[in-house]
Write a protein that holds these residues in place. Structure first.
Motif, PDB file in Angstrom:
ATOM      1  N   LEU A 217       0.834  -1.206   0.000  1.00 56.02           N
ATOM      2  CA  LEU A 217       0.000   0.000   0.000  1.00 56.02           C
ATOM      3  C   LEU A 217       0.869   1.257   0.000  1.00 56.02           C
ATOM      4  O   LEU A 217       0.640   2.184  -0.779  1.00 56.02           O
ATOM      5  CB  LEU A 217      -0.947  -0.021   1.201  1.00 56.02           C
ATOM      6  N   LEU A 218       1.885   1.283   0.865  1.00 53.10           N
ATOM      7  CA  LEU A 218       2.768   2.454   0.920  1.00 53.10           C
ATOM      8  C   LEU A 218       3.488   2.660  -0.408  1.00 53.10           C
ATOM      9  O   LEU A 218       3.608   3.789  -0.895  1.00 53.10           O
ATOM     10  CB  LEU A 218       3.779   2.294   2.051  1.00 53.10           C
ATOM     11  N   ALA A 219       3.978   1.583  -0.991  1.00 51.70           N
ATOM     12  CA  ALA A 219       4.702   1.691  -2.257  1.00 51.70           C
ATOM     13  C   ALA A 219       3.806   2.153  -3.395  1.00 51.70           C
ATOM     14  O   ALA A 219       4.282   2.729  -4.379  1.00 51.70           O
ATOM     15  CB  ALA A 219       5.341   0.339  -2.601  1.00 51.70           C
ATOM     16  N   SER A 220       2.495   1.933  -3.249  1.00 52.13           N
ATOM     17  CA  SER A 220       1.556   2.329  -4.310  1.00 52.13           C
ATOM     18  C   SER A 220       1.141   3.791  -4.239  1.00 52.13           C
ATOM     19  O   SER A 220       0.531   4.313  -5.175  1.00 52.13           O
ATOM     20  CB  SER A 220       0.295   1.454  -4.239  1.00 52.13           C
ATOM     21  N   LEU A 221       1.459   4.473  -3.134  1.00 54.11           N
ATOM     22  CA  LEU A 221       0.930   5.816  -2.937  1.00 54.11           C
ATOM     23  C   LEU A 221       1.407   6.805  -3.998  1.00 54.11           C
ATOM     24  O   LEU A 221       0.628   7.644  -4.470  1.00 54.11           O
ATOM     25  CB  LEU A 221       1.286   6.323  -1.534  1.00 54.11           C
ATOM     26  N   ALA A 222       2.666   6.715  -4.381  1.00 51.89           N
ATOM     27  CA  ALA A 222       3.176   7.650  -5.395  1.00 51.89           C
ATOM     28  C   ALA A 222       2.393   7.507  -6.696  1.00 51.89           C
ATOM     29  O   ALA A 222       2.007   8.502  -7.323  1.00 51.89           O
ATOM     30  CB  ALA A 222       4.663   7.408  -5.640  1.00 51.89           C
ATOM     31  N   GLY A 223       2.135   6.267  -7.094  1.00 51.73           N
ATOM     32  CA  GLY A 223       1.381   6.024  -8.309  1.00 51.73           C
ATOM     33  C   GLY A 223      -0.065   6.457  -8.221  1.00 51.73           C
ATOM     34  O   GLY A 223      -0.730   6.642  -9.249  1.00 51.73           O
ATOM     35  N   PHE A 255      10.059   0.996   8.531  1.00 51.88           N
ATOM     36  CA  PHE A 255       9.200   0.277   7.584  1.00 51.88           C
ATOM     37  C   PHE A 255       8.536   1.265   6.626  1.00 51.88           C
ATOM     38  O   PHE A 255       8.533   1.073   5.404  1.00 51.88           O
ATOM     39  CB  PHE A 255       8.145  -0.511   8.356  1.00 51.88           C
ATOM     40  N   ALA A 256       7.968   2.331   7.187  1.00 47.35           N
ATOM     41  CA  ALA A 256       7.285   3.322   6.358  1.00 47.35           C
ATOM     42  C   ALA A 256       8.244   3.964   5.361  1.00 47.35           C
ATOM     43  O   ALA A 256       7.948   4.062   4.159  1.00 47.35           O
ATOM     44  CB  ALA A 256       6.646   4.383   7.239  1.00 47.35           C
ATOM     45  N   ARG A 257       9.371   4.400   5.837  1.00 50.51           N
ATOM     46  CA  ARG A 257      10.330   5.080   4.961  1.00 50.51           C
ATOM     47  C   ARG A 257      10.828   4.142   3.856  1.00 50.51           C
ATOM     48  O   ARG A 257      10.974   4.545   2.703  1.00 50.51           O
ATOM     49  CB  ARG A 257      11.495   5.598   5.797  1.00 50.51           C
ATOM     50  N   GLU A 258      11.104   2.892   4.220  1.00 42.80           N
ATOM     51  CA  GLU A 258      11.610   1.941   3.226  1.00 42.80           C
ATOM     52  C   GLU A 258      10.624   1.753   2.080  1.00 42.80           C
ATOM     53  O   GLU A 258      11.000   1.806   0.903  1.00 42.80           O
ATOM     54  CB  GLU A 258      11.888   0.595   3.899  1.00 42.80           C
ATOM     55  N   HIS A 259       9.365   1.552   2.411  1.00 39.22           N
ATOM     56  CA  HIS A 259       8.384   1.243   1.374  1.00 39.22           C
ATOM     57  C   HIS A 259       7.902   2.492   0.630  1.00 39.22           C
ATOM     58  O   HIS A 259       7.596   2.404  -0.573  1.00 39.22           O
ATOM     59  CB  HIS A 259       7.224   0.464   1.977  1.00 39.22           C
ATOM     60  N   LEU A 260       7.869   3.622   1.285  1.00 37.38           N
ATOM     61  CA  LEU A 260       7.534   4.864   0.584  1.00 37.38           C
ATOM     62  C   LEU A 260       8.620   5.229  -0.425  1.00 37.38           C
ATOM     63  O   LEU A 260       8.348   5.875  -1.439  1.00 37.38           O
ATOM     64  CB  LEU A 260       7.349   6.006   1.585  1.00 37.38           C
ATOM     65  N   VAL A 266       0.590   1.106  -9.848  1.00 38.62           N
ATOM     66  CA  VAL A 266      -0.688   0.717  -9.263  1.00 38.62           C
ATOM     67  C   VAL A 266      -1.423  -0.224 -10.199  1.00 38.62           C
ATOM     68  O   VAL A 266      -1.646   0.115 -11.367  1.00 38.62           O
ATOM     69  CB  VAL A 266      -1.570   1.952  -8.953  1.00 38.62           C
ATOM     70  N   THR A 267      -1.772  -1.386  -9.693  1.00 40.98           N
ATOM     71  CA  THR A 267      -2.566  -2.338 -10.463  1.00 40.98           C
ATOM     72  C   THR A 267      -3.936  -2.433  -9.815  1.00 40.98           C
ATOM     73  O   THR A 267      -4.059  -2.927  -8.691  1.00 40.98           O
ATOM     74  CB  THR A 267      -1.916  -3.742 -10.463  1.00 40.98           C
TER      75      THR A 267
END
Length: 269
Positions: A217-223, A255-260, A266-267
């Motif tokens: 979810l965090l990694a998808s935020l930019a997209g 954790f947050a910083r790593e995944h952000l 986004v799929t």
């Protein structure tokens, strides 16, 4: 502060320590800001005290959680609209762009009846504040399930101008956080980061200790074009010491910083 998504420490994450302790720990651990949970702690209700703490520790208040919990139904006022108005004024005073609000409880009939239009009126009066309605969950007791919110626990069914996505609440409601983020779309304004096991209760685990797709979810935020903030909202009340509590909060921030920092396409679900 850089252009990265700010990671905030919710003051609820240090409970049973007081609001002031959240500022101290946020500064020590390197959080970008604070989400103030307005509750019975007088400091959490006091703009002057909060502004002083923010200045002393160099940690701004970037979100205010309105007093919507069962235990905060008489904080400031017994009138839910007055509580929400004062949360907006507090956010404005502190320069916090977001107020987190829960859907009405079932017994708040008048409040529930005009909730959508009332939020719109408040937003017009407080144009610098985003009122982000949070997804909740059914309550399961003694083998039975009931929903204590009107018209339900999922705010996307009704539709609002802005949302807070809470991952622990997704676990408790056994719903897919990524699908919910898809439904929220451009109205996703704020994220509460905490994990859960999907066992039907609200756990607020350190991210990575449950089975929710927190990192995805965090990694998808930019997209998703997300321009809001992420608040770590984890339960540390059982921590045996301040050191253990800080270790959990340090792990959550990492954790947050790593995944952000590792965005992925986004799929749609």
């Amino acid at each position: 502060m850089s252009s990265r998504v700010p990671v905030l420490l919710s003051s609820s994450s240090v409970f049973p320590e007081p609001t002031a302790a959240a500022f101290e720990m946020a500064a020590t651990l390197g959080y970008d800001g604070i989400e103030v949970m307005v509750w019975t702690d007088a400091v959490s209700q006091d703009a002057g005290a909060l502004r002083g703490l923010a200045a002393h520790y160099g940690v701004p208040v970037l979100s205010v959680h309105a007093p919507c919990l069962l235990v905060t139904q008489r904080v400031w006022s017994s009138d839910p609209w007055e509580r929400l108005r004062r949360a907006a004024v507090l956010a404005e005073t502190l320069g916090a762009p977001t107020v987190v609000v829960h859907p009405p409880f079932t017994w708040q009939r008048d409040y529930a009846r005009g909730f959508g239009t009332g939020l719109a009126r408040l937003a017009a009066k407080h144009p610098d504040v985003t009122f982000a309605v949070e997804n909740m969950y059914p309550v399961r007791m003694a083998g039975r399930e009931f929903v204590p919110y009107v018209p339900g626990w999922d705010p996307t069914v009704t539709g609002y101008d802005a949302y807070t996505l809470d991952l622990s609440h997704c676990a408790a409601s056994r719903s897919d956080p990524l699908a919910m983020a898809d439904t929220m779309g451009a109205q996703l304004a704020h994220v509460h980061l905490g994990d859960g096991t999907g066992e039907g209760r609200d756990e607020h685990l350190v991210p990575g200790r449950g089975n929710q797709p927190c990192g995805e979810l965090l990694a998808s935020l930019a997209g998703r074009g997300f321009t809001g903030s992420v608040a770590v909202e984890v339960a540390t009340r059982k921590a045996s010491s301040r050191a253990v509590r800080e270790a959990d909060l340090r792990e959550s921030l990492a954790f947050a910083r790593e995944h952000l920092a590792t965005p992925t396409p986004v799929t749609p679900r």
